[in-house]
Write a protein that holds these residues in place. Structure first.
Motif, mmCIF file in Angstrom:
data_model
loop_
_atom_site.group_PDB
_atom_site.id
_atom_site.type_symbol
_atom_site.label_atom_id
_atom_site.label_comp_id
_atom_site.label_asym_id
_atom_site.label_seq_id
_atom_site.Cartn_x
_atom_site.Cartn_y
_atom_site.Cartn_z
ATOM 1 N N VAL A 1 5.543 -7.290 8.185
ATOM 2 C CA VAL A 1 4.948 -6.034 7.749
ATOM 3 C C VAL A 1 6.011 -4.966 7.939
ATOM 4 C CG1 VAL A 1 3.119 -4.352 8.125
ATOM 5 C CG2 VAL A 1 2.636 -6.790 8.434
ATOM 6 N N ILE A 2 6.356 -4.278 6.855
ATOM 7 C CA ILE A 2 7.479 -3.336 6.878
ATOM 8 C C ILE A 2 7.047 -2.011 6.256
ATOM 9 C CG2 ILE A 2 9.853 -2.933 6.124
ATOM 10 C CD1 ILE A 2 9.989 -6.093 5.820
ATOM 11 N N PRO A 3 6.995 -0.948 7.061
ATOM 12 C CA PRO A 3 6.724 0.376 6.488
ATOM 13 C C PRO A 3 7.903 0.830 5.629
ATOM 14 C CG PRO A 3 6.433 0.373 8.885
ATOM 15 C CD PRO A 3 7.089 -0.919 8.508
ATOM 16 N N PHE A 4 7.618 1.562 4.572
ATOM 17 C CA PHE A 4 8.698 2.053 3.716
ATOM 18 C C PHE A 4 9.642 2.957 4.491
ATOM 19 C CE2 PHE A 4 5.326 1.163 0.488
ATOM 20 C CZ PHE A 4 5.960 0.079 -0.077
ATOM 21 N N ASP B 1 0.858 -1.178 0.000
ATOM 22 C CA ASP B 1 0.000 0.000 0.000
ATOM 23 C C ASP B 1 0.897 1.231 0.000
ATOM 24 O OD1 ASP B 1 0.638 0.758 2.677
ATOM 25 O OD2 ASP B 1 -1.046 -0.357 3.497
ATOM 26 N N ASP B 2 0.333 2.391 0.218
ATOM 27 C CA ASP B 2 1.106 3.636 0.107
ATOM 28 C C ASP B 2 2.210 3.758 1.151
ATOM 29 O OD1 ASP B 2 -0.405 4.406 -2.042
ATOM 30 O OD2 ASP B 2 -1.749 5.675 -0.865
ATOM 31 N N ASN B 3 2.053 3.112 2.308
ATOM 32 C CA ASN B 3 2.985 3.319 3.414
ATOM 33 C C ASN B 3 3.817 2.112 3.802
ATOM 34 O OD1 ASN B 3 2.098 6.028 3.857
ATOM 35 N ND2 ASN B 3 0.244 5.164 4.758
ATOM 36 N N ARG B 4 3.430 0.917 3.352
ATOM 37 C CA ARG B 4 4.103 -0.297 3.826
ATOM 38 C C ARG B 4 3.888 -1.443 2.843
ATOM 39 N NH1 ARG B 4 -0.320 0.717 6.289
ATOM 40 N NH2 ARG B 4 0.687 1.847 7.976
#
Length: 161
Positions: free
Chosen positions: A100-103, A82-85
């Motif tokens: 799960v890894i945020p950018f 998605d847009d953030n991760r």
């Protein structure tokens, strides 16, 4: 003119890093859309394990208390972006795991197939990072080393004072 450059009131370094992290997101989104990596492309993704929004199994957090590198090549599943991760299923010592890894947590992205690499600044820990072993996916890839660095983009902004 004195030659002194004033401090910028615009956070250019943060804006550039955010834009380059979006490159990683776009690449992963294309892979997620097709369900497979094109050709011989594969990715090494390094991230801060304790960054806000990171969700990895406790056993991996214990083994990699500061930073971890994962490999997306042969055995991964359920890649969602998605847009953030992004989230992805990987196997470590034959134990399936969802990460799960945020950018914003990413500190490095490398595609050895084309010698493309991005490096990002990370918030510096005053105590310094704890030493750790490299991640060992079940089937580690064989990759040629980057020799000339012609496709390496390093982001390392230092403000002059």
């Amino acid at each position: 003119m004195t030659g002194n450059v004033p401090d910028s009131l615009i956070p250019y370094d943060e804006i550039v890093q955010e834009a380059l992290r979006a490159v990683v997101g776009r690449v992963l989104d294309q892979v997620a859309a097709t369900g497979a990596l094109p050709g011989t492309h594969h990715f090494y993704i390094t991230f801060k394990t304790r960054a806000p929004g990171v969700d990895i199994p406790d056993r991996l957090l214990e083994r990699f208390p500061d930073e971890m590198t994962i490999v997306l090549q042969h055995r991964f599943w359920d890649l969602k972006v998605d847009d953030n991760r992004f989230s992805v299923g990987l196997s470590f010592n034959q134990i399936p795991s969802l990460l799960v890894i945020p950018f914003a947590a990413i500190t490095g992205f490398h595609d050895p197939a084309v010698n493309f690499e991005l490096r990002f600044q990370a918030a510096e820990d005053p105590d310094g990072p704890e030493p750790h072993d490299e991640a060992e996916n079940d089937e580690p890839p064989v990759a040629a080393p980057v020799e000339d660095g012609s496709n390496v983009v390093a982001v390392d902004f230092k403000r002059k004072k």
